[in-house]
Design a protein around this motif. Sequence first.
Motif, PDB file in Angstrom:
ATOM      1  N   SER A  54       0.686  -0.878   0.029  1.00 48.97           N
ATOM      2  CA  SER A  54      -0.114   0.044   0.196  1.00 48.97           C
ATOM      3  C   SER A  54       0.984   1.309   0.063  1.00 48.97           C
ATOM      4  O   SER A  54       0.542   2.187  -0.778  1.00 48.97           O
ATOM      5  CB  SER A  54      -0.774   0.008   1.318  1.00 48.97           C
ATOM      6  N   GLN A  55       2.181   1.121   0.880  1.00 48.89           N
ATOM      7  CA  GLN A  55       2.581   2.640   0.949  1.00 48.89           C
ATOM      8  C   GLN A  55       3.640   2.726  -0.394  1.00 48.89           C
ATOM      9  O   GLN A  55       3.831   3.859  -0.748  1.00 48.89           O
ATOM     10  CB  GLN A  55       3.618   2.364   2.001  1.00 48.89           C
ATOM     11  N   ASN A  56       4.192   1.765  -0.879  1.00 48.75           N
ATOM     12  CA  ASN A  56       4.901   1.838  -1.986  1.00 48.75           C
ATOM     13  C   ASN A  56       4.058   2.181  -3.208  1.00 48.75           C
ATOM     14  O   ASN A  56       4.578   2.781  -4.305  1.00 48.75           O
ATOM     15  CB  ASN A  56       5.862   0.590  -2.381  1.00 48.75           C
ATOM     16  N   THR A  57       2.657   1.614  -3.279  1.00 48.18           N
ATOM     17  CA  THR A  57       1.787   2.208  -4.376  1.00 48.18           C
ATOM     18  C   THR A  57       1.591   3.642  -4.156  1.00 48.18           C
ATOM     19  O   THR A  57       1.812   4.321  -5.427  1.00 48.18           O
ATOM     20  CB  THR A  57       0.577   1.454  -4.178  1.00 48.18           C
ATOM     21  N   ILE A  58       1.542   4.315  -3.209  1.00 44.66           N
ATOM     22  CA  ILE A  58       1.394   5.811  -2.873  1.00 44.66           C
ATOM     23  C   ILE A  58       2.761   6.414  -3.460  1.00 44.66           C
ATOM     24  O   ILE A  58       2.705   7.256  -3.951  1.00 44.66           O
ATOM     25  CB  ILE A  58       1.228   6.062  -1.583  1.00 44.66           C
ATOM     26  N   ALA A  59       4.019   5.684  -2.913  1.00 40.56           N
ATOM     27  CA  ALA A  59       5.190   6.462  -3.144  1.00 40.56           C
ATOM     28  C   ALA A  59       5.376   6.473  -4.687  1.00 40.56           C
ATOM     29  O   ALA A  59       6.207   7.482  -5.296  1.00 40.56           O
ATOM     30  CB  ALA A  59       6.366   5.780  -2.538  1.00 40.56           C
ATOM     31  N   ALA A  60       5.065   5.565  -5.558  1.00 35.38           N
ATOM     32  CA  ALA A  60       5.336   5.095  -7.018  1.00 35.38           C
ATOM     33  C   ALA A  60       4.683   6.333  -7.709  1.00 35.38           C
ATOM     34  O   ALA A  60       5.093   6.647  -8.869  1.00 35.38           O
ATOM     35  CB  ALA A  60       5.110   3.776  -7.252  1.00 35.38           C
ATOM     36  N   GLY A  61       3.498   6.846  -7.079  1.00 37.11           N
ATOM     37  CA  GLY A  61       2.578   7.823  -7.737  1.00 37.11           C
ATOM     38  C   GLY A  61       1.998   7.297  -8.886  1.00 37.11           C
ATOM     39  O   GLY A  61       1.931   5.949  -9.011  1.00 37.11           O
ATOM     40  N   PRO A  62       1.370   8.167  -9.935  1.00 42.10           N
ATOM     41  CA  PRO A  62       0.707   7.826 -11.049  1.00 42.10           C
ATOM     42  C   PRO A  62       1.445   7.087 -11.944  1.00 42.10           C
ATOM     43  O   PRO A  62       2.378   7.228 -12.325  1.00 42.10           O
ATOM     44  CB  PRO A  62      -0.016   9.080 -11.395  1.00 42.10           C
TER      45      PRO A  62
END
Length: 523
Positions: A259-267
């Motif tokens: 979940s957190q790396n999905t956010i960090a990776a961005g669009p």
Amino acid sequence: MLISRYRVAALGTACVLAITPVPRVTLAQDLGQITFPNSGSAQAQEGFIRGVLLLHSFEYEGAAAAFRDAQLLDPSFALAFWGEAMTFNHPIWNEQDRSAAQSVLRRFGPTSESRRLRIPTAREQAYFEAIEVLFGPEGSKETRDTLYAEAMQSLVERFPSDLEAKAFYALALLGLSQGERNVASYMRAAAVAQEVFEANPRHPGAAHYIIHSFDDPVHAPLGLKAARAYATIAPDAPHAQHMTTHIFLAMGMWDEVVSQNTIAAGPHPWRPGHYTSWLGYGYLQQGRFTDALAQLEEVFDNVGANAPPGRRAYLADMRANYVIGTERWNSSVLNWQLDFSGVDFWGTRGRDAFLAVFSSLKRGEPVDTTNALSTLMRSMDVDDRSTRILMMELRALFALREGRLDAVRHWMYEATALEENMPFEFGPPVVVKPSHELFGEILLEMGEPAEAQAEFELALRLAPNRTLSLIGLGRAAAAAGDHKTALRAYTTLSDVLHRAEPNFPPVGEAERYIESRQVSEAR
């Protein structure tokens, strides 16, 4: 853990001089909250505070731009030049661009003495004295890092209420390891950062440096509070979202890693890099192989014709983790032609060479032993312990194929001993096929389940909740008659795989074993 993406205005306070009222600074981005008194003009405070907040979250390019904004509004603002110079020091990554930092300092003044004369307060002079040592002309990087840490310690002692000095001192202590974890230095850093965190629970640097101090499987639980806090402290800093997963990965908390790396990776579009690499590894541990493949294909398509070596290295490592994590030895991704020109990152070439040979062995194909080992040897960088371990693993597999079981044990004992003595590297295992895990699989194949069980337990100590090691531990313990351990392993595996794709075989294997033990105990 799902982190809310709410935005709250970050507040930073500063004073022009001790007799000047403290201005209130409101930022458009939520990056945390600090108090950093300084002699800069009121107009320059927004850029300066934004720069420091970004600096604490290792958002170096954005930080440098913010400090330059402050300089434009106040060309005499000493700490704005200090801050921009600091963006060229990356202690955790053992990187430092001394030349670029010195260029920034020369814009403020051509010599250290001329710069000192422009700084109006003793405290700000102390910050410059420290940075003059850090980027000075004398001594090796290691020597300058040590002297800088000592200078920051002196600054803290002179100005004990300065939380920023303490935060940067903690980071300086982390930098003493020169890129390899030194537990003594890390624990000193943790103690300093924890003091800042207790005084200001919204301080991004405090949470960040606590996480770095504890991001290994032994100490990770001590960093869990900071990890859960950091994403909410600085929700608009991508690195803050990723950084939490240094603790989550070390504890095998795969839902949070994803979940957190999905956010960090961005669009989208996603490219191979630090955040996408950790995200892909998290998918694999969750049993989400379809998602992992889709992501890998996306970053391969988007790597770019002129991608820097680091990006191409991440792509190679992501492919290796995918093939070994899925055990898809015929995957089409093995046919990709990757460009390794300029890639000199430790272990990347070795992991790729190992992957080719390991996959061939798993497919049952003949392998030229001499050629395979010489290829791996040529890929090895100086002191590349991870590739040495992979070479030992291949020697063991060659011996197993030839029925030389004593040699198998010899090479695997060598490999596991070397891996045990490596400093822990945060993130996905630097040894792409962990040696204890492989040894456990070999021992199971050799009909030694009790010994295999011990190896899988050691593997899980180094990489908690790694799916392949949990599967191995369940199978080995069940075969050895240790049903208590097998039940624990399969129960954990079932929890880890709760988001696995439909019909993922290990899920059914775990469920059947758990049900069988329930039936057995009911009799």
